[in-house]
Design a protein around this motif. Structure first.
Motif, mmCIF file in Angstrom:
data_model
loop_
_atom_site.group_PDB
_atom_site.id
_atom_site.type_symbol
_atom_site.label_atom_id
_atom_site.label_comp_id
_atom_site.label_asym_id
_atom_site.label_seq_id
_atom_site.Cartn_x
_atom_site.Cartn_y
_atom_site.Cartn_z
ATOM 1 N N ILE A 99 0.848 -1.208 0.000
ATOM 2 C CA ILE A 99 0.000 0.000 0.000
ATOM 3 C C ILE A 99 0.874 1.245 0.000
ATOM 4 N N ALA A 100 1.930 1.241 0.827
ATOM 5 C CA ALA A 100 2.843 2.391 0.884
ATOM 6 C C ALA A 100 3.526 2.591 -0.469
ATOM 7 N N MET A 101 3.915 1.504 -1.120
ATOM 8 C CA MET A 101 4.571 1.605 -2.426
ATOM 9 C C MET A 101 3.632 2.224 -3.464
ATOM 10 N N VAL A 102 2.373 1.820 -3.445
ATOM 11 C CA VAL A 102 1.402 2.389 -4.391
ATOM 12 C C VAL A 102 1.217 3.882 -4.110
ATOM 13 N N ILE A 103 1.082 4.254 -2.849
ATOM 14 C CA ILE A 103 0.907 5.665 -2.492
ATOM 15 C C ILE A 103 2.130 6.483 -2.903
ATOM 16 N N LYS A 104 3.308 5.935 -2.659
ATOM 17 C CA LYS A 104 4.550 6.637 -3.036
ATOM 18 C C LYS A 104 4.682 6.768 -4.551
ATOM 19 N N THR A 105 4.243 5.752 -5.277
ATOM 20 C CA THR A 105 4.296 5.813 -6.739
ATOM 21 C C THR A 105 3.311 6.849 -7.279
ATOM 22 N N VAL A 106 2.123 6.891 -6.708
ATOM 23 C CA VAL A 106 1.145 7.920 -7.099
ATOM 24 C C VAL A 106 1.707 9.305 -6.796
ATOM 25 N N GLN A 107 2.350 9.444 -5.646
ATOM 26 C CA GLN A 107 2.949 10.734 -5.287
ATOM 27 C C GLN A 107 4.088 11.077 -6.236
ATOM 28 N N LEU A 108 4.857 10.084 -6.661
ATOM 29 C CA LEU A 108 5.922 10.331 -7.645
ATOM 30 C C LEU A 108 5.335 10.898 -8.929
ATOM 31 N N ILE A 109 4.250 10.294 -9.395
ATOM 32 C CA ILE A 109 3.640 10.754 -10.645
ATOM 33 C C ILE A 109 3.034 12.144 -10.475
ATOM 34 N N LEU A 110 2.242 12.316 -9.408
ATOM 35 C CA LEU A 110 1.558 13.605 -9.226
ATOM 36 C C LEU A 110 2.526 14.737 -8.889
ATOM 37 N N LEU A 122 2.789 8.046 7.273
ATOM 38 C CA LEU A 122 3.020 8.040 8.720
ATOM 39 C C LEU A 122 2.136 7.003 9.400
ATOM 40 N N THR A 123 0.875 6.950 9.020
ATOM 41 C CA THR A 123 -0.060 5.983 9.597
ATOM 42 C C THR A 123 0.366 4.548 9.294
ATOM 43 N N LEU A 124 0.750 4.280 8.064
ATOM 44 C CA LEU A 124 1.203 2.934 7.699
ATOM 45 C C LEU A 124 2.475 2.546 8.455
ATOM 46 N N THR A 125 3.381 3.481 8.634
ATOM 47 C CA THR A 125 4.617 3.211 9.371
ATOM 48 C C THR A 125 4.317 2.886 10.824
ATOM 49 N N ILE A 126 3.460 3.668 11.444
ATOM 50 C CA ILE A 126 3.084 3.420 12.846
ATOM 51 C C ILE A 126 2.365 2.084 12.970
#
Length: 168
Positions: free
Chosen positions: A112-123, A141-145
């Motif tokens: 899930i974090a990888m998908v969010i980070k990839t979306v953030q990379l694109i956007l 932050l929530t996923l890390t915690i």
């Protein structure tokens, strides 16, 4: 997180060597598999979090153009999540250990974090759209915690079982 790894090594003194270097032959019971899998999840989470956080902190200070910096930063961040998933999978395969629920959920959280980070990379990195940056920060932050709590849950559960078993 380091305390969790140290706790697992200390508390399970008889497994200390096999936790670090064990193979499938040393894993005789389902509890052994779960202990080993949880140890691998804690160790991989700790090591990769420390390494990639240091790398990301360094990347953020590089004197390069803003868009290139964002692209590098988010790409490395997404790669860190993929690296955790790949390493956990390979270590479980090499050690002949079954995935515990803790290790499985660590992989799910990292996906899930990888998908969010990839979306953030694109956007943010390519399209220069910063509107989702607060969502990105809060969700990572929530996923890390959640992952740290998940990894700490198994040693805490074992500690409580042994503590109440001694009192009885």
């Amino acid at each position: 997180m380091l305390t969790i790894v140290v706790y697992l090594l200390y508390y399970f003194k008889q497994y200390r060597f096999s936790l670090l270097f064990g193979r499938s032959g040393s894993l005789k019971t389902r509890a052994d598999h779960e202990l080993h899998s949880c140890f691998l999840a804690a160790l991989v989470t700790l090591v990769f979090y420390m390494l990639f956080q240091q790398l990301l902190d360094y990347i953020a200070t590089l004197p390069i153009e803003k868009m290139a910096l964002r692209q590098i930063y988010y790409f490395i961040a997404a790669c860190s999540s993929a690296s955790i998933i790949i390493t956990l999978t390979l270590l479980h395969a090499v050690r002949g250990c079954t995935f515990s629920p803790v290790a499985r959920y660590c992989c799910y959280f990292q996906f899930i974090a990888m998908v969010i980070k990839t979306v953030q990379l694109i956007l943010d990195g390519y399209l220069d759209i910063e509107v989702l940056r607060p969502f990105y920060q809060v969700s990572i932050l929530t996923l890390t915690i959640m992952q740290f709590i998940l990894v700490a849950k198994y040693p805490f559960k074992i500690f409580m079982i042994h503590k109440f078993a001694k009192e009885s």
